[in-house]
Write an enzyme that holds these catalytic residues in place. Structure first.
Site, mmCIF file in Angstrom:
data_model
loop_
_atom_site.group_PDB
_atom_site.id
_atom_site.type_symbol
_atom_site.label_atom_id
_atom_site.label_comp_id
_atom_site.label_asym_id
_atom_site.label_seq_id
_atom_site.Cartn_x
_atom_site.Cartn_y
_atom_site.Cartn_z
ATOM 1 N N TYR A 154 -8.771 -10.773 -9.899
ATOM 2 C CA TYR A 154 -8.177 -11.295 -11.139
ATOM 3 C C TYR A 154 -9.235 -11.435 -12.235
ATOM 4 O O TYR A 154 -9.064 -10.915 -13.348
ATOM 5 C CB TYR A 154 -7.504 -12.640 -10.858
ATOM 6 C CG TYR A 154 -6.888 -13.303 -12.081
ATOM 7 C CD1 TYR A 154 -5.802 -12.737 -12.738
ATOM 8 C CD2 TYR A 154 -7.388 -14.517 -12.557
ATOM 9 C CE1 TYR A 154 -5.236 -13.357 -13.855
ATOM 10 C CE2 TYR A 154 -6.825 -15.145 -13.657
ATOM 11 C CZ TYR A 154 -5.747 -14.559 -14.303
ATOM 12 O OH TYR A 154 -5.208 -15.175 -15.401
HETATM 13 N N1 LIG Z 1 -1.177 -19.935 -16.401
HETATM 14 C C1 LIG Z 1 -2.505 -19.999 -16.381
HETATM 15 O O1 LIG Z 1 -3.109 -20.939 -15.820
HETATM 16 C C2 LIG Z 1 -3.327 -18.935 -17.069
HETATM 17 C C3 LIG Z 1 -4.712 -19.179 -17.213
HETATM 18 C C4 LIG Z 1 -5.492 -18.199 -17.821
HETATM 19 C C5 LIG Z 1 -4.923 -17.034 -18.280
HETATM 20 N N2 LIG Z 1 -3.575 -16.825 -18.123
HETATM 21 C C6 LIG Z 1 -3.037 -15.566 -18.626
HETATM 22 O O2 LIG Z 1 -1.978 -15.844 -19.531
HETATM 23 C C7 LIG Z 1 -1.026 -14.789 -19.503
HETATM 24 C C8 LIG Z 1 0.361 -15.356 -19.270
HETATM 25 O O3 LIG Z 1 0.356 -16.006 -18.004
HETATM 26 P P1 LIG Z 1 1.535 -16.994 -17.538
HETATM 27 O O4 LIG Z 1 0.878 -18.094 -16.813
HETATM 28 O O5 LIG Z 1 2.469 -17.293 -18.652
HETATM 29 O O6 LIG Z 1 2.260 -16.040 -16.439
HETATM 30 P P2 LIG Z 1 3.772 -16.069 -15.890
HETATM 31 O O7 LIG Z 1 4.382 -17.409 -16.105
HETATM 32 O O8 LIG Z 1 3.698 -15.497 -14.517
HETATM 33 O O9 LIG Z 1 4.523 -15.018 -16.860
HETATM 34 C C9 LIG Z 1 4.105 -13.691 -16.863
HETATM 35 C C10 LIG Z 1 4.872 -12.884 -17.888
HETATM 36 O O10 LIG Z 1 4.337 -11.546 -17.848
HETATM 37 C C11 LIG Z 1 5.391 -10.634 -17.692
HETATM 38 N N3 LIG Z 1 4.961 -9.446 -16.958
HETATM 39 C C12 LIG Z 1 4.436 -9.359 -15.708
HETATM 40 N N4 LIG Z 1 4.190 -8.083 -15.393
HETATM 41 C C13 LIG Z 1 4.553 -7.342 -16.470
HETATM 42 C C14 LIG Z 1 4.549 -5.959 -16.755
HETATM 43 N N5 LIG Z 1 4.114 -5.051 -15.865
HETATM 44 N N6 LIG Z 1 5.004 -5.542 -17.968
HETATM 45 C C15 LIG Z 1 5.463 -6.429 -18.883
HETATM 46 N N7 LIG Z 1 5.497 -7.763 -18.656
HETATM 47 C C16 LIG Z 1 5.052 -8.209 -17.462
HETATM 48 C C17 LIG Z 1 6.497 -11.402 -16.973
HETATM 49 O O11 LIG Z 1 7.728 -10.773 -17.291
HETATM 50 P P3 LIG Z 1 8.980 -10.613 -16.259
HETATM 51 O O12 LIG Z 1 9.220 -11.970 -15.651
HETATM 52 O O13 LIG Z 1 10.082 -10.155 -17.139
HETATM 53 O O14 LIG Z 1 8.587 -9.596 -15.250
HETATM 54 C C18 LIG Z 1 6.346 -12.789 -17.599
HETATM 55 O O15 LIG Z 1 7.064 -12.873 -18.808
HETATM 56 C C19 LIG Z 1 -1.499 -13.823 -18.395
HETATM 57 O O16 LIG Z 1 -2.216 -12.750 -18.955
HETATM 58 C C20 LIG Z 1 -2.416 -14.704 -17.546
HETATM 59 O O17 LIG Z 1 -3.370 -13.945 -16.834
HETATM 60 C C21 LIG Z 1 -2.776 -17.753 -17.530
#
Ligand SMILES: NC(=O)c1ccc[n+]([C@@H]2O[C@H](COP(=O)([O-])OP(=O)(O)OC[C@H]3O[C@@H](n4cnc5c(N)ncnc54)[C@H](OP(=O)(O)O)[C@@H]3O)[C@@H](O)[C@H]2O)c1
Length: 246
Positions: A154
């Site tokens: 990751y």
């Molecule tokens: N949450 C944290 O603690 C955290 C910390 C640091 C960075 N981040 C980063 O922040 C971003 C958002 O994370 P999150 O926590 O909101 O994740 P999440 O709740 O798992 O949501 C992920 C989103 O990405 C979409 N997605 C996944 N695979 C995809 C693909 N192949 N094409 C298009 N859309 C796709 C999903 O859409 P569907 O459901 O429609 O498939 C969903 O809307 C990510 O890049 C993550 O690495 C998160």
């Protein structure tokens, strides 16, 4: 607040989690929003419905960002609907937590296909199709700053995103486009909370100066600023949105 009035903004992966909150906040600030999703059609439509109900403007478009032809079709459809795209938010991402010794070839490929190739695919389209003086906001992570077991593939994928961000800023700067990445700390979404014990959550919360996990709203407010013209002199930067985590 109308700092984004008339801006057309594509947010990848905005059916849920941080992306959905970004889409809502951008729309509340006056932007017209393309809500991209991979599998969550109903969730994406709900985000759009909420925005429309609040007097905003948005559409939902399906595309798997890891597929170059689908990303091209996403840009085609967005530009057909709104005429242009001014800001690209590369939020879509996944996290596979495995010790390196247990990670399969397929898991490594999936981690990099969505997080790195996905960001690459949209930036390649944006290079010629994003409006002059537009903005790009990519997504890395603040766990790149600490060495957590099981986070190997990751954080490697997010380190690649940070490097793509820096180089791309020099490639599109001549068109007035600024390119940055945001690095959230642990944030309250399914990606972060899935499979974590209360003890681990408390330990990660204690890494912030405020002793709490971030909320999607904390991250979205930073993205709203970076999407605005007030942030135009910021480019090639990685911005921690992490409550003072290391
Ligand atoms: N949450 C944290 O603690 C955290 C910390 C640091 C960075 N981040 C980063 O922040 C971003 C958002 O994370 P999150 O926590 O909101 O994740 P999440 O709740 O798992 O949501 C992920 C989103 O990405 C979409 N997605 C996944 N695979 C995809 C693909 N192949 N094409 C298009 N859309 C796709 C999903 O859409 P569907 O459901 O429609 O498939 C969903 O809307 C990510 O890049 C993550 O690495 C998160």
């Amino acid at each position: 607040m109308s700092t984004l009035k008339d801006k057309i903004i594509l947010v990848t992966g905005s059916s849920r989690g941080i992306g959905a909150t970004i889409a809502r906040q951008l729309a509340a600030a006056g932007a017209k929003v393309i809500v991209n999703y991979a599998g969550g059609k109903d969730a994406a439509q709900q985000v759009v419905n909420d925005i429309l109900q609040d007097g905003g403007d948005a559409i939902a478009l399906q595309a798997d960002v890891s597929k170059g032809d689908e990303v091209k079709a996403l840009f085609d459809a967005a530009m057909e609907h709104y005429g242009r795209i001014d800001v690209l938010v590369n939020n879509a991402g996944i996290m596979i937590n495995k010790l390196i010794k247990d990670t399969t070839d397929e898991e490594f490929t999936r981690q990099f296909d969505i997080n790195v190739r996905g960001t690459f695919n949209t930036m390649r389209e944006a290079a010629t199709r994003l409006s002059d003086n537009g903005s790009i906001i990519n997504f890395s992570t603040s766990v790149n700053r600490i060495m957590l077991p099981t986070y190997g593939t990751y954080v490697a994928s997010k380190a690649a995103v940070e490097q793509l961000t820096r180089v791309f800023s020099k490639e599109v700067g001549a068109r007035g486009i600024n390119v940055n990445s945001v690095s959230p700390g642990p944030t309250n979404t399914a990606l972060f909370t899935n499979g974590k014990s209360d003890e681990l959550m408390a330990r990660l919360a204690s890494l912030s100066a405020f002793n709490r996990i971030g909320e999607p709203e904390d991250i979205a407010r930073v993205v709203v600023f970076l999407a605005s013209d007030d942030a135009k002199w910021i480019s090639a930067q990685n911005i921690g949105a992490n409550g003072g985590m290391a």
